[in-house]
Motif scaffolding. Structure first.
Motif, PDB file in Angstrom:
ATOM      1  N   ASN A  22       0.840  -1.193   0.000  1.00  0.00           N
ATOM      2  CA  ASN A  22       0.000   0.000   0.000  1.00  0.00           C
ATOM      3  C   ASN A  22       0.875   1.242   0.000  1.00  0.00           C
ATOM      4  O   ASN A  22       1.896   1.308   0.697  1.00  0.00           O
ATOM      5  CB  ASN A  22      -0.919   0.002   1.220  1.00  0.00           C
ATOM      6  CG  ASN A  22      -1.887  -1.170   1.205  1.00  0.00           C
ATOM      7  OD1 ASN A  22      -2.564  -1.399   0.219  1.00  0.00           O
ATOM      8  ND2 ASN A  22      -1.930  -1.929   2.285  1.00  0.00           N
ATOM      9  N   TRP A  67      -6.010   6.262   2.851  1.00  0.00           N
ATOM     10  CA  TRP A  67      -6.977   7.358   2.738  1.00  0.00           C
ATOM     11  C   TRP A  67      -7.680   7.583   4.062  1.00  0.00           C
ATOM     12  O   TRP A  67      -7.721   8.678   4.591  1.00  0.00           O
ATOM     13  CB  TRP A  67      -7.979   7.017   1.618  1.00  0.00           C
ATOM     14  CG  TRP A  67      -9.026   8.047   1.386  1.00  0.00           C
ATOM     15  CD1 TRP A  67      -8.893   9.390   1.527  1.00  0.00           C
ATOM     16  CD2 TRP A  67     -10.376   7.823   0.959  1.00  0.00           C
ATOM     17  NE1 TRP A  67     -10.071  10.027   1.217  1.00  0.00           N
ATOM     18  CE2 TRP A  67     -10.999   9.093   0.859  1.00  0.00           C
ATOM     19  CE3 TRP A  67     -11.107   6.693   0.635  1.00  0.00           C
ATOM     20  CZ2 TRP A  67     -12.325   9.225   0.470  1.00  0.00           C
ATOM     21  CZ3 TRP A  67     -12.427   6.832   0.226  1.00  0.00           C
ATOM     22  CH2 TRP A  67     -13.021   8.094   0.156  1.00  0.00           C
ATOM     23  N   GLU A 118      -7.305   2.099   1.308  1.00  0.00           N
ATOM     24  CA  GLU A 118      -5.939   2.417   0.895  1.00  0.00           C
ATOM     25  C   GLU A 118      -5.791   2.451  -0.624  1.00  0.00           C
ATOM     26  O   GLU A 118      -6.627   1.925  -1.364  1.00  0.00           O
ATOM     27  CB  GLU A 118      -4.975   1.373   1.473  1.00  0.00           C
ATOM     28  CG  GLU A 118      -4.963   1.353   2.999  1.00  0.00           C
ATOM     29  CD  GLU A 118      -4.195   0.180   3.561  1.00  0.00           C
ATOM     30  OE1 GLU A 118      -3.379   0.386   4.479  1.00  0.00           O
ATOM     31  OE2 GLU A 118      -4.403  -0.938   3.083  1.00  0.00           O
ATOM     32  N   VAL A 119      -4.706   3.073  -1.038  1.00  0.00           N
ATOM     33  CA  VAL A 119      -4.272   3.040  -2.427  1.00  0.00           C
ATOM     34  C   VAL A 119      -2.983   2.233  -2.462  1.00  0.00           C
ATOM     35  O   VAL A 119      -2.025   2.545  -1.750  1.00  0.00           O
ATOM     36  CB  VAL A 119      -4.024   4.455  -2.986  1.00  0.00           C
ATOM     37  CG1 VAL A 119      -3.452   4.371  -4.398  1.00  0.00           C
ATOM     38  CG2 VAL A 119      -5.303   5.269  -2.977  1.00  0.00           C
ATOM     39  N   MET A 130      -4.824   2.423 -13.207  1.00  0.00           N
ATOM     40  CA  MET A 130      -5.150   2.339 -11.779  1.00  0.00           C
ATOM     41  C   MET A 130      -6.007   1.106 -11.497  1.00  0.00           C
ATOM     42  O   MET A 130      -5.885   0.467 -10.444  1.00  0.00           O
ATOM     43  CB  MET A 130      -5.889   3.597 -11.336  1.00  0.00           C
ATOM     44  CG  MET A 130      -5.029   4.844 -11.292  1.00  0.00           C
ATOM     45  SD  MET A 130      -3.696   4.752 -10.050  1.00  0.00           S
ATOM     46  CE  MET A 130      -4.624   4.997  -8.540  1.00  0.00           C
ATOM     47  N   SER A 190      -4.348  -2.197  -9.183  1.00  0.00           N
ATOM     48  CA  SER A 190      -4.865  -2.129  -7.816  1.00  0.00           C
ATOM     49  C   SER A 190      -4.605  -3.427  -7.053  1.00  0.00           C
ATOM     50  O   SER A 190      -4.571  -4.511  -7.627  1.00  0.00           O
ATOM     51  CB  SER A 190      -6.366  -1.836  -7.841  1.00  0.00           C
ATOM     52  OG  SER A 190      -7.058  -2.878  -8.492  1.00  0.00           O
ATOM     53  N   ASN A 244      -6.512  -3.762  -4.096  1.00  0.00           N
ATOM     54  CA  ASN A 244      -7.657  -3.792  -3.185  1.00  0.00           C
ATOM     55  C   ASN A 244      -8.923  -3.375  -3.927  1.00  0.00           C
ATOM     56  O   ASN A 244      -8.864  -2.768  -5.000  1.00  0.00           O
ATOM     57  CB  ASN A 244      -7.409  -2.886  -1.976  1.00  0.00           C
ATOM     58  CG  ASN A 244      -7.245  -1.434  -2.374  1.00  0.00           C
ATOM     59  OD1 ASN A 244      -8.224  -0.717  -2.581  1.00  0.00           O
ATOM     60  ND2 ASN A 244      -5.991  -0.980  -2.500  1.00  0.00           N
ATOM     61  N   GLN A 264      -9.614   0.608  -4.690  1.00  0.00           N
ATOM     62  CA  GLN A 264      -8.941   1.176  -5.864  1.00  0.00           C
ATOM     63  C   GLN A 264      -9.477   0.553  -7.148  1.00  0.00           C
ATOM     64  O   GLN A 264      -9.588   1.230  -8.176  1.00  0.00           O
ATOM     65  CB  GLN A 264      -7.436   0.952  -5.756  1.00  0.00           C
ATOM     66  CG  GLN A 264      -6.634   1.656  -6.844  1.00  0.00           C
ATOM     67  CD  GLN A 264      -5.143   1.508  -6.639  1.00  0.00           C
ATOM     68  OE1 GLN A 264      -4.679   1.417  -5.509  1.00  0.00           O
ATOM     69  NE2 GLN A 264      -4.390   1.468  -7.714  1.00  0.00           N
ATOM     70  N   PHE A 301     -12.555   2.406  -7.872  1.00  0.00           N
ATOM     71  CA  PHE A 301     -12.220   3.746  -8.374  1.00  0.00           C
ATOM     72  C   PHE A 301     -11.881   3.696  -9.864  1.00  0.00           C
ATOM     73  O   PHE A 301     -12.411   4.465 -10.671  1.00  0.00           O
ATOM     74  CB  PHE A 301     -11.042   4.330  -7.586  1.00  0.00           C
ATOM     75  CG  PHE A 301     -10.379   5.505  -8.283  1.00  0.00           C
ATOM     76  CD1 PHE A 301     -10.984   6.752  -8.265  1.00  0.00           C
ATOM     77  CD2 PHE A 301      -9.182   5.350  -8.963  1.00  0.00           C
ATOM     78  CE1 PHE A 301     -10.398   7.834  -8.920  1.00  0.00           C
ATOM     79  CE2 PHE A 301      -8.582   6.423  -9.603  1.00  0.00           C
ATOM     80  CZ  PHE A 301      -9.194   7.665  -9.583  1.00  0.00           C
ATOM     81  N   GLY A 302     -10.978   2.781 -10.240  1.00  0.00           N
ATOM     82  CA  GLY A 302     -10.607   2.656 -11.648  1.00  0.00           C
ATOM     83  C   GLY A 302     -11.788   2.222 -12.497  1.00  0.00           C
ATOM     84  O   GLY A 302     -11.977   2.699 -13.624  1.00  0.00           O
ATOM     85  N   ASP A 330      -8.530  -5.789   0.940  1.00  0.00           N
ATOM     86  CA  ASP A 330      -7.270  -6.183   0.312  1.00  0.00           C
ATOM     87  C   ASP A 330      -7.414  -7.557  -0.333  1.00  0.00           C
ATOM     88  O   ASP A 330      -7.928  -8.493   0.282  1.00  0.00           O
ATOM     89  CB  ASP A 330      -6.156  -6.211   1.359  1.00  0.00           C
ATOM     90  CG  ASP A 330      -4.798  -6.470   0.744  1.00  0.00           C
ATOM     91  OD1 ASP A 330      -4.412  -7.645   0.641  1.00  0.00           O
ATOM     92  OD2 ASP A 330      -4.126  -5.496   0.353  1.00  0.00           O
TER      93      ASP A 330
END
Length: 698
Positions: A72, A76, A85-86, A138, A142, A144, A147, A150-151, A205
């Motif tokens: 990671n 966030w 997390e990112v 992204m 990733s 997790n 992320q 998000f992508g 994760d």
């Protein structure tokens, strides 16, 4: 040398395209006053993607030496012990996807210089495609679910912007809204699947969730006897159905051809639509524990592979033929996932990315040469005018239909063999679908190829396709002419399109033909060199579930004796002869005897109408879902808004206050003696209530 990859270099891979996108999007548009020009905009965006591609190749070389990364980079927030997390997970699957995404994106960036040369939104377009590249990177990098989501949503958002790039066209506005809404349906299932895994695994994760897979496999969904993991996997796959355009959530992809051709290659060939395939492969340790989920995937993929191919047969828009081909090939990948041959699905994802991007960009080159006429019935004989486009399109078509030694052969034949060997429920129908799909794919691919590059030159003439069916027996391009009114042929830049009488097509500039040549190379050779390490070697060891209990991969390993031996053996197998029959049928119908399609149209008009209306899926959605939404909205408006809110709450409360005020008003007489009498009664009441009375108890 095994070891840990450098996180700083990994971070540059997605951030370099993002930086290029921001520079072109902010300083190259009206937002900041067009500070930079076109040359600077395309230079910074191409440079960003080039950096990402070079670093992706470097990462791949290190991964092949055994290096990995799973950590990671940024936390966030932490909520109730759950970390958001990112982070990056870079292994062989990720490295392969990084190389494919950045290479195809780089080719599309270069190609766009020529294709969008005269467009007013030139800088904005470069900003969008670089932003899309960032979002896709992204997604694939990733480690997790946060992320990943998000992508997932970011590529959906940018695809909305790109499909509706020409936002003054009503058809483009409709298409991007349709894509956005259909993907929301899939994403609703996707987030439910993520939520179930988070609730019962206690983490977002990947590694932590996979570590608890055996425990999750023993749980049932509360209140039911359904296996929790089955429900979660099906929900995740519903997300993939939307993003990877699987039946019945496929309806958005053909309409998305309203966007510029470069995004068709970027989004609908190599990246966004393959996100669902990548996700299921990444989640293969979970899917492998649910035969029900695999069976569901297998059947959905089979339906998509076969029935979307049928629709490609009657299309006259060159981009839509390739779009339905994409739908069908995505179905093949999904079938491989359902057959528990995850590495085969990813292998086909990779090979398909190259030859389908080549076909889309080749179609765009034809459109340029034809002055933005997309109707294949207006073409013919382009081979001598556009030699580079012709030869690269031929190579892409040969790869698509699975010609031995071409990249598509190795991945497509592996899928067919895997389906034949698997024990998953639904394998019988899937086996028929993928075999029949071979003939269908070859037929519509070479129907387009012959009508575009060979035969009579039909450009530079007056065409009236709405009347063509009256003369269907006399010309090759009249076979499906009654559908001419349905072909969305508006010029992408202005109202007038096509070649004027006597005008000839021309080869595209080098910025268009160079990407075609560079994409043609892997379309021909990548399958030959990659099949052994990716399917039968250690490339995906410990990354993708092997699927030992379902028979597919075991059978593939037993029958594989080298890439050349497979190609030679392929010349004697059913798929090759079906493909050859498809090509021969297309040649006979459209080059030798055009009366055959006319005869089919005349005697199977009802079937043609069914295909022309795309199985009436759009009309069903409009009637059932959109109509239902309108009825629900109307009901909520009448009952909820007008009756409950306005009638009961707003007006009702006013009436209650008025009624109560009317009663109180009668007590306010204005006479002093009334008020004095009330005061005396009040005092008497106080005395009775508060003063003690003497007790008479003895």
């Amino acid at each position: 040398m095994a070891g840990q990859l450098n996180p700083n270099l990994l971070l540059i891979v997605p951030l370099a395209p993002l930086a290029g996108s921001m520079i072109a999007g902010l300083f190259g548009t009206k937002f900041f006053g067009n500070i930079i020009g076109r040359k600077t905009s395309h230079t910074v965006t191409i440079l960003g993607v080039l950096i990402a591609f070079i670093l992706s190749l470097h990462t791949m070389s290190l991964v092949l030496d055994g290096a990995t990364f799973n950590d990671n980079l940024y936390t966030w927030m932490t909520v109730a012990g759950i970390k958001l997390e990112v982070g990056f997970l870079v292994d062989s699957l990720t490295a392969m996807m990084m190389c494919v995404v950045t290479f195809v994106s780089l080719m599309v960036h270069i190609y766009t210089i020529g294709y969008m040369e005269e467009d007013e939104g030139y800088n904005r377009f470069f900003s969008y495609i670089s932003l899309f590249t960032f979002a896709m990177l992204m997604l694939v990098m990733s480690n997790n679910f946060l992320q990943l989501f998000f992508g997932w949503e970011a590529v959906g958002l940018v695809s909305y912007l790109l499909i509706g790039f020409w936002y003054t066209k009503p058809t483009a506005i409709f298409a991007n809204m349709k894509a956005f809404l259909v993907n929301r349906v899939g994403d609703f299932g996707f987030i439910l699947g993520i939520g179930l895994l988070l609730a019962y695994a206690g983490s977002m994760d990947y590694a932590e969730v996979f570590a608890k897979k055996e425990q999750l496999a023993t749980l049932t969904l509360p209140g039911t006897d359904w296996m929790l993991l089955t429900v979660a996997c099906i929900c995740l796959f519903i997300g993939a159905m939307g993003k990877s355009a699987q039946f019945p959530l496929h309806v958005w992809l053909p309409d998305s051809m309203e966007g510029p051709t470069p995004i068709s290659a970027l989004i609908h060939a190599a990246t966004m639509v393959t996100a669902g395939i990548f996700m299921v492969a990444r989640m293969s340790p979970l899917f492998e524990l649910s035969d029900t989920a695999l069976s569901f995937i297998l059947i959905i993929g089979s339906i998509t592979a076969l029935f979307m191919g049928f629709l490609g047969i009657i299309q006259n828009d060159i981009k839509r033929v390739v779009a339905y081909s994409t739908l069908s090939q995505l179905g093949y990948m999904t079938v491989a996932l359902g057959a528990s041959a995850y590495s085969v699905a990813v292998f086909h994802l990779m090979t398909h990315a190259f030859f389908k991007a080549l076909l889309f960009l080749g179609a765009g080159s034809v459109i340029i040469g034809m002055h933005h006429d997309q109707d294949i019935r207006n073409m013919g004989g382009l081979r001598k005018y556009m030699p580079i486009t012709w030869i690269t399109s031929l190579l892409g078509s040969l790869a698509l239909i699975g010609t031995p030694l071409f990249s598509g052969f190795y991945s497509k034949d592996s899928i067919i063999e895997a389906v034949h060997a698997t024990h998953i429920t639904g394998a019988g129908f899937a086996n028929f679908a993928v075999l029949a799909g071979v003939f269908v794919t070859a037929f519509y691919s070479f129907r387009m190829y012959f009508l575009v590059f060979h035969g009579e030159e039909r450009f530079g003439k007056a065409h009236a396709h709405h009347d063509d069916h009256a003369h269907a027996a006399t010309a090759a391009h009249d076979d499906h002419a009654h559908a001419g009114h349905h072909v969305e042929q508006e010029d992408e830049h202005d109202e007038h399109h096509g070649l004027a009488p006597g005008q000839k097509p021309h080869e595209s500039p080098w910025v268009v033909t160079l990407p075609l040549i560079l994409l043609a190379i892997p379309s021909v050779i990548i399958g030959y060199f990659a099949i052994e390490p990716m399917l039968h070697g250690s490339f995906f060891n410990g990354v993708i579930a092997v699927g030992e209990s379902h028979g597919a991969m075991e059978s593939l390993h037993e029958e594989f004796h080298g890439a050349m031996a497979m190609a030679i053996h392929g010349l004697m197998t059913m798929p090759f002869w079906l493909a050859l029959a498809g090509v021969a049928s297309a040649y006979y119908c459209y080059m030798i005897n055009p009366r055959v399609p006319a005869w089919f149209f005349k005697h199977f008009h009802a079937l043609h109408t069914l295909l022309d209306n795309k199985y009436y899926m759009d009309k069903f959605n409009d009637f059932f879902w959109a109509g239902g939404a309108r009825l629900l909205g109307g009901g909520l408006s009448k009952v909820g808004d007008k009756t409950l809110i306005d009638g009961l709450i707003v007006n009702g409360s006013a009436k209650v206050v008025g009624w109560f005020s009317g009663i109180v008003r009668t007590l306010q007489t204005g006479y002093i003696y009334h008020y004095a009498f009330v005061m005396i009664l009040g005092v008497l009441g106080f005395l009775i209530y508060f003063l003690p009375f003497p007790s008479f108890a003895q």
